[in-house]
Design a protein around this motif. Structure first.
Motif, PDB file in Angstrom:
ATOM      1  N   GLY A  22      26.668 -52.205 -25.302  1.00 46.19           N
ATOM      2  CA  GLY A  22      26.972 -53.491 -25.927  1.00 46.19           C
ATOM      3  C   GLY A  22      27.888 -53.349 -27.127  1.00 46.19           C
ATOM      4  N   VAL A  23      27.661 -52.323 -27.928  1.00 41.75           N
ATOM      5  CA  VAL A  23      28.506 -52.088 -29.098  1.00 41.75           C
ATOM      6  C   VAL A  23      29.928 -51.731 -28.664  1.00 41.75           C
ATOM      7  CG1 VAL A  23      28.927 -50.514 -31.055  1.00 41.75           C
ATOM      8  CG2 VAL A  23      26.653 -51.512 -30.697  1.00 41.75           C
ATOM      9  N   GLY A  24      30.059 -50.840 -27.688  1.00 45.68           N
ATOM     10  CA  GLY A  24      31.394 -50.476 -27.208  1.00 45.68           C
ATOM     11  C   GLY A  24      32.170 -51.679 -26.703  1.00 45.68           C
ATOM     12  N   LYS A  25      31.519 -52.497 -25.905  1.00 48.42           N
ATOM     13  CA  LYS A  25      32.157 -53.700 -25.350  1.00 48.42           C
ATOM     14  C   LYS A  25      32.506 -54.685 -26.464  1.00 48.42           C
ATOM     15  CE  LYS A  25      31.388 -57.358 -21.957  1.00 48.42           C
ATOM     16  NZ  LYS A  25      30.449 -57.941 -20.988  1.00 48.42           N
ATOM     17  N   LEU A  26      31.574 -54.898 -27.387  1.00 45.08           N
ATOM     18  CA  LEU A  26      31.791 -55.823 -28.500  1.00 45.08           C
ATOM     19  C   LEU A  26      33.000 -55.426 -29.340  1.00 45.08           C
ATOM     20  CD1 LEU A  26      30.800 -58.158 -30.394  1.00 45.08           C
ATOM     21  CD2 LEU A  26      29.432 -56.409 -31.556  1.00 45.08           C
ATOM     22  N   LEU A  27      33.080 -54.152 -29.686  1.00 48.46           N
ATOM     23  CA  LEU A  27      34.204 -53.693 -30.502  1.00 48.46           C
ATOM     24  C   LEU A  27      35.521 -53.941 -29.782  1.00 48.46           C
ATOM     25  CD1 LEU A  27      32.843 -50.355 -32.038  1.00 48.46           C
ATOM     26  CD2 LEU A  27      32.897 -52.643 -33.066  1.00 48.46           C
ATOM     27  N   ALA A  28      35.576 -53.602 -28.501  1.00 47.74           N
ATOM     28  CA  ALA A  28      36.804 -53.813 -27.739  1.00 47.74           C
ATOM     29  C   ALA A  28      37.161 -55.298 -27.675  1.00 47.74           C
ATOM     30  CB  ALA A  28      36.648 -53.235 -26.334  1.00 47.74           C
ATOM     31  N   GLN A  29      36.171 -56.138 -27.429  1.00 53.59           N
ATOM     32  CA  GLN A  29      36.422 -57.577 -27.338  1.00 53.59           C
ATOM     33  C   GLN A  29      36.930 -58.156 -28.651  1.00 53.59           C
ATOM     34  OE1 GLN A  29      32.572 -58.898 -25.894  1.00 53.59           O
ATOM     35  NE2 GLN A  29      33.287 -58.922 -23.769  1.00 53.59           N
ATOM     36  N   ARG A  30      36.497 -57.572 -29.750  1.00 54.69           N
ATOM     37  CA  ARG A  30      36.937 -58.057 -31.065  1.00 54.69           C
ATOM     38  C   ARG A  30      38.226 -57.374 -31.537  1.00 54.69           C
ATOM     39  NH1 ARG A  30      32.331 -59.503 -35.344  1.00 54.69           N
ATOM     40  NH2 ARG A  30      30.996 -60.798 -34.055  1.00 54.69           N
TER      41      ARG A  30
END
Length: 181
Positions: free
Chosen positions: A24-32
């Motif tokens: 979730g953190v990896g995806k969140l960072l990329a999305q932001r």
């Protein structure tokens, strides 16, 4: 904020919640549009956070010491991989590349990295925000211990306040983003 350094484990732990949080953190960072800096391994929650960020189109920079490149199995598909001489250079390079730090659940290496950047902040070596992602209460005992150090006079209030804690990754990234602005 351009990049967040994530400290996490070369293991995944016994609960699937830890790997899910890392993903979730990896995806969140990329999305932001926030780059990920991490320990450079393809195993454990390190591999999970990196793979999730890469899958979401994010920038992922790994930093791994030569001695661990084969043990932790250096990730071969990163945006950048820096192989350095030792752990001291690893931490210095990760810090130099990052605008903030987040510790996910991990072992003694994760704690060592966390405590070093916290100490550096206390000493004024950097002014980058630091956060704990408290997945399923993982860091609750550490937070309680920090509060005890404060209560017993071994930690100043301003030093305790250098660490932000949240159970939700979105909230934690928001807190850290406000602290860098």
């Amino acid at each position: 904020m351009m990049r967040i350094c994530v400290f996490c484990g070369s293991a995944q732990g016994f609960s699937p919640e830890y790997a899910e949080a890392a993903a979730g953190v990896g995806k969140l960072l990329a999305q932001r549009g926030i780059g990920l800096v991490y320990g450079g391994a393809s195993v454990g929650t390190m591999g999970v956070v990196a793979n999730a960020a890469l899958a979401a189109g994010g920038e992922v920079i790994g930093v791994i010491p030569e001695v661990l490149a084969s043990v932790e199995i250096a990730h071969g598909g990163l945006t950048e991989l820096h192989v350095v001489a030792d752990m001291h250079q690893r931490k210095a390079k990760m810090a130099a590349l990052s605008d903030a730090f987040v510790a996910l659940p991990g072992g003694v290496g994760t704690l060592e990295e966390l405590f070093e950047v916290w100490t550096w902040a206390q000493l004024g070596i950097h002014r980058k925000p630091i956060g704990l992602l408290d997945v399923a209460g993982y860091y609750s005992p550490l937070v309680a211990f920090a509060d005890q150090m404060l209560e017993k006079g071994f930690l100043r209030p301003e030093t305790r306040q250098l660490i932000s804690v949240a159970a939700d990754a979105d909230k934690l990234v928001d807190i850290l983003s406000r602290s860098t602005g």
